[in-house]
Design a protein around this motif. Structure first.
Motif, PDB file in Angstrom:
ATOM      1  N   UNK A 195      31.166 -13.031  -0.516  1.00 17.44           N
ATOM      2  CA  UNK A 195      30.577 -13.661  -1.699  1.00 17.44           C
ATOM      3  C   UNK A 195      31.547 -14.474  -2.524  1.00 17.44           C
ATOM      4  N   UNK A 196      32.837 -14.431  -2.196  1.00 15.16           N
ATOM      5  CA  UNK A 196      33.839 -15.195  -2.946  1.00 15.16           C
ATOM      6  C   UNK A 196      33.703 -16.688  -2.664  1.00 15.16           C
ATOM      7  N   UNK A 197      34.178 -17.527  -3.592  1.00 13.43           N
ATOM      8  CA  UNK A 197      34.259 -18.958  -3.287  1.00 13.43           C
ATOM      9  C   UNK A 197      35.140 -19.182  -2.064  1.00 13.43           C
ATOM     10  N   UNK A 198      34.938 -20.290  -1.396  1.00 12.75           N
ATOM     11  CA  UNK A 198      35.587 -20.511  -0.100  1.00 12.75           C
ATOM     12  C   UNK A 198      37.103 -20.402  -0.174  1.00 12.75           C
ATOM     13  N   UNK A 199      37.711 -21.001  -1.195  1.00 14.16           N
ATOM     14  CA  UNK A 199      39.169 -20.981  -1.290  1.00 14.16           C
ATOM     15  C   UNK A 199      39.674 -19.547  -1.487  1.00 14.16           C
ATOM     16  N   UNK A 200      39.056 -18.806  -2.402  1.00 14.86           N
ATOM     17  CA  UNK A 200      39.465 -17.419  -2.629  1.00 14.86           C
ATOM     18  C   UNK A 200      39.229 -16.561  -1.384  1.00 14.86           C
ATOM     19  N   UNK A 201      38.097 -16.771  -0.732  1.00 19.14           N
ATOM     20  CA  UNK A 201      37.792 -16.004   0.480  1.00 19.14           C
ATOM     21  C   UNK A 201      38.846 -16.255   1.558  1.00 19.14           C
ATOM     22  N   UNK A 202      39.281 -17.504   1.690  1.00 16.46           N
ATOM     23  CA  UNK A 202      40.275 -17.853   2.705  1.00 16.46           C
ATOM     24  C   UNK A 202      41.608 -17.176   2.405  1.00 16.46           C
ATOM     25  N   UNK A 203      42.017 -17.187   1.131  1.00 16.40           N
ATOM     26  CA  UNK A 203      43.291 -16.573   0.751  1.00 16.40           C
ATOM     27  C   UNK A 203      43.244 -15.055   0.969  1.00 16.40           C
ATOM     28  N   UNK A 204      42.163 -14.405   0.530  1.00 13.33           N
ATOM     29  CA  UNK A 204      42.037 -12.950   0.690  1.00 13.33           C
ATOM     30  C   UNK A 204      42.032 -12.562   2.164  1.00 13.33           C
ATOM     31  N   UNK A 205      41.307 -13.300   2.973  1.00 10.87           N
ATOM     32  CA  UNK A 205      41.218 -12.982   4.397  1.00 10.87           C
ATOM     33  C   UNK A 205      42.569 -13.141   5.075  1.00 10.87           C
ATOM     34  N   UNK A 206      43.237 -14.215   4.792  1.00 10.12           N
ATOM     35  CA  UNK A 206      44.512 -14.474   5.463  1.00 10.12           C
ATOM     36  C   UNK A 206      45.607 -13.520   4.982  1.00 10.12           C
ATOM     37  N   UNK A 207      45.594 -13.187   3.680  1.00  9.74           N
ATOM     38  CA  UNK A 207      46.669 -12.339   3.147  1.00  9.74           C
ATOM     39  C   UNK A 207      46.442 -10.859   3.478  1.00  9.74           C
ATOM     40  N   UNK A 208      45.230 -10.336   3.203  1.00 11.04           N
ATOM     41  CA  UNK A 208      44.990  -8.903   3.362  1.00 11.04           C
ATOM     42  C   UNK A 208      44.547  -8.505   4.775  1.00 11.04           C
ATOM     43  N   UNK A 209      43.761  -9.346   5.403  1.00 17.96           N
ATOM     44  CA  UNK A 209      43.227  -8.974   6.716  1.00 17.96           C
ATOM     45  C   UNK A 209      44.079  -9.496   7.872  1.00 17.96           C
ATOM     46  N   UNK A 210      44.630 -10.704   7.717  1.00 17.61           N
ATOM     47  CA  UNK A 210      45.441 -11.265   8.803  1.00 17.61           C
ATOM     48  C   UNK A 210      46.928 -11.023   8.618  1.00 17.61           C
ATOM     49  N   UNK A 211      47.317 -10.552   7.430  1.00 15.55           N
ATOM     50  CA  UNK A 211      48.720 -10.205   7.216  1.00 15.55           C
ATOM     51  C   UNK A 211      49.652 -11.385   7.040  1.00 15.55           C
ATOM     52  N   UNK A 212      49.146 -12.541   6.632  1.00 15.40           N
ATOM     53  CA  UNK A 212      50.014 -13.706   6.435  1.00 15.40           C
ATOM     54  C   UNK A 212      50.741 -13.604   5.092  1.00 15.40           C
ATOM     55  N   UNK A 213      51.890 -14.227   5.014  1.00 13.03           N
ATOM     56  CA  UNK A 213      52.672 -14.243   3.781  1.00 13.03           C
ATOM     57  C   UNK A 213      52.124 -15.318   2.851  1.00 13.03           C
ATOM     58  N   UNK A 214      52.300 -15.108   1.534  1.00 15.30           N
ATOM     59  CA  UNK A 214      51.825 -16.087   0.561  1.00 15.30           C
ATOM     60  C   UNK A 214      52.475 -17.451   0.777  1.00 15.30           C
ATOM     61  N   UNK A 215      53.758 -17.444   1.120  1.00 19.18           N
ATOM     62  CA  UNK A 215      54.471 -18.706   1.338  1.00 19.18           C
ATOM     63  C   UNK A 215      53.858 -19.481   2.496  1.00 19.18           C
ATOM     64  N   UNK A 216      53.511 -18.772   3.563  1.00 21.71           N
ATOM     65  CA  UNK A 216      52.915 -19.426   4.723  1.00 21.71           C
ATOM     66  C   UNK A 216      51.552 -20.012   4.377  1.00 21.71           C
ATOM     67  N   UNK A 217      50.760 -19.259   3.607  1.00 24.20           N
ATOM     68  CA  UNK A 217      49.434 -19.745   3.208  1.00 24.20           C
ATOM     69  C   UNK A 217      49.575 -20.976   2.314  1.00 24.20           C
ATOM     70  N   UNK A 218      50.559 -20.931   1.394  1.00 26.41           N
ATOM     71  CA  UNK A 218      50.769 -22.053   0.476  1.00 26.41           C
ATOM     72  C   UNK A 218      51.172 -23.311   1.233  1.00 26.41           C
ATOM     73  N   UNK A 219      52.074 -23.166   2.204  1.00 23.04           N
ATOM     74  CA  UNK A 219      52.519 -24.321   2.978  1.00 23.04           C
ATOM     75  C   UNK A 219      51.377 -24.934   3.761  1.00 23.04           C
ATOM     76  N   UNK A 220      50.510 -24.099   4.354  1.00 25.11           N
ATOM     77  CA  UNK A 220      49.400 -24.636   5.146  1.00 25.11           C
ATOM     78  C   UNK A 220      48.360 -25.326   4.276  1.00 25.11           C
ATOM     79  N   UNK A 221      48.279 -24.945   2.990  1.00 23.03           N
ATOM     80  CA  UNK A 221      47.303 -25.555   2.081  1.00 23.03           C
ATOM     81  C   UNK A 221      47.913 -26.671   1.238  1.00 23.03           C
ATOM     82  N   UNK A 222      49.222 -26.816   1.302  1.00 23.11           N
ATOM     83  CA  UNK A 222      49.886 -27.879   0.563  1.00 23.11           C
ATOM     84  C   UNK A 222      49.956 -27.624  -0.923  1.00 23.11           C
TER      85      UNK A 222
END
Length: 319
Positions: free
Chosen positions: A220-247
């Motif tokens: 139910x989260x907005x798309x951007x928040x859902x993507x960050x939560x999924x990648x950080x908590x479920x996929x185990x990605x680092x915040x820095x990696x997520x930030x770089x991929x999103x610019x």
């Protein structure tokens, strides 16, 4: 005067009308007599059963020594009660046999029949187990101690391996009731802890609902928040990696994550009492309010349970 067919018919009708009430009256009398006898015999049978209730416990005490301690005495009493009722219905005083003696036979038979129906062990196995038990008691009475397996084998006259197999069969043939209470009035089911939640219906259902609630909250989260939560908590990605991929900066991703967590936590507080409230001044207040309003219209207990997926899938997700 010659009778006409009409006269003959009317005469026959009068004859039938005259005879029918008498016949019906006799039948009615017989029916009432049978009903009174039936009511009287049922009343007498009930009285016989009520006056001899103590007989059930006497028979239970006698036959209980033949069964292991795990056999529920309450079930033996219930079977004996059925035997007493049947005895009161079938008893014939004209035979000259006292009702107590007759009922005792029926009660004992009912108890034995009920235990045989629940016992899946064959008679030969029960006979070998009883022989082993009797030998143990005789040895203990004579020596003042429990016999070893070698001494038991010698007493019975069988090889040692036979003693091992009999004891193993005895353990396998003992059926225990999970609701049977011990001396502390705690049931066996409460003593045994189940380590696999999916085998306990209520706990498994609660676990599936929690998984479905989490998936619903993320979905139910907005798309951007859902993507960050999924990648950080479920996929185990680092915040820095997520930030770089999103610019964007890592601080921005951290802010998005925090707002998403606050929104989900607000949603959880509507269903779970042990979830801490989100502070009113937490970032993303307006978006959080819109998120809660949307979840209130789209989320139900059934949709959350369906979101958990099939039972096997939810169990794997939990693991």
């Amino acid at each position: 005067m010659q009778s006409t067919p009409q006269n003959q018919e009317s005469t026959a009708d009068r004859t039938r009308a005259h005879r029918t009430p008498a016949y019906a009256g006799r039948e009615a009398v017989l029916v009432r007599q049978r009903a009174r006898r039936s009511a009287r015999s049922e009343s007498e049978a009930n009285k016989l059963a009520a006056e001899n209730l103590d007989l059930i416990q006497q028979i239970v005490n006698q036959v209980a020594t033949r069964y292991p301690r795990h056999v529920d005495r309450g079930e033996l009493w219930s079977a004996g009660a059925m035997g007493l009722v049947e005895a009161s219905r079938s008893y014939k005083p004209e035979t000259g046999v006292p009702f107590g003696r007759y009922a005792a036979i029926r009660i004992r038979g009912a108890i034995i029949d009920s235990t045989r129906k629940r016992d899946w062990a064959v008679r030969s196995l029960r006979r070998r187990m009883r022989e082993l038990h009797d030998a143990e008691e005789q040895f203990e009475a004579a020596k003042g101690r429990k016999p070893s397996e070698e001494e038991l084998a010698e007493a019975i006259g069988v090889p040692l391996d036979e003693i091992h197999s009999r004891k193993a069969a005895s353990v396998a043939s003992s059926l225990l009731h999970l609701d049977q209470e011990d001396q502390d009035r705690v049931s066996l089911g409460e003593r045994i802890r189940e380590n696999t939640p999916d085998r306990i219906p209520d706990e498994h259902l609660a676990e599936r609902e929690m998984i479905g609630t989490l998936r619903t909250a993320i979905g139910g989260l907005p798309e951007l928040q859902r993507d960050v939560i999924t990648r950080y908590y479920l996929n185990g990605e680092m915040l820095q990696s997520i930030a770089e991929s999103m610019g964007v900066t890592e601080a921005r991703i951290s802010q998005i994550r925090a707002e998403a967590v606050h929104a989900m936590r607000s949603y959880f507080t509507t269903m779970y009492s042990d979830v801490a409230e989100v502070p009113e001044d937490a970032p993303g207040r307006r978006n959080r309010a819109a998120y809660l309003a949307n979840m209130a219209t789209k989320s139900t207990w059934l949709t959350r349970l369906q979101a958990a997926g099939p039972p096997a899938a939810s169990h794997q997700a939990a693991g």
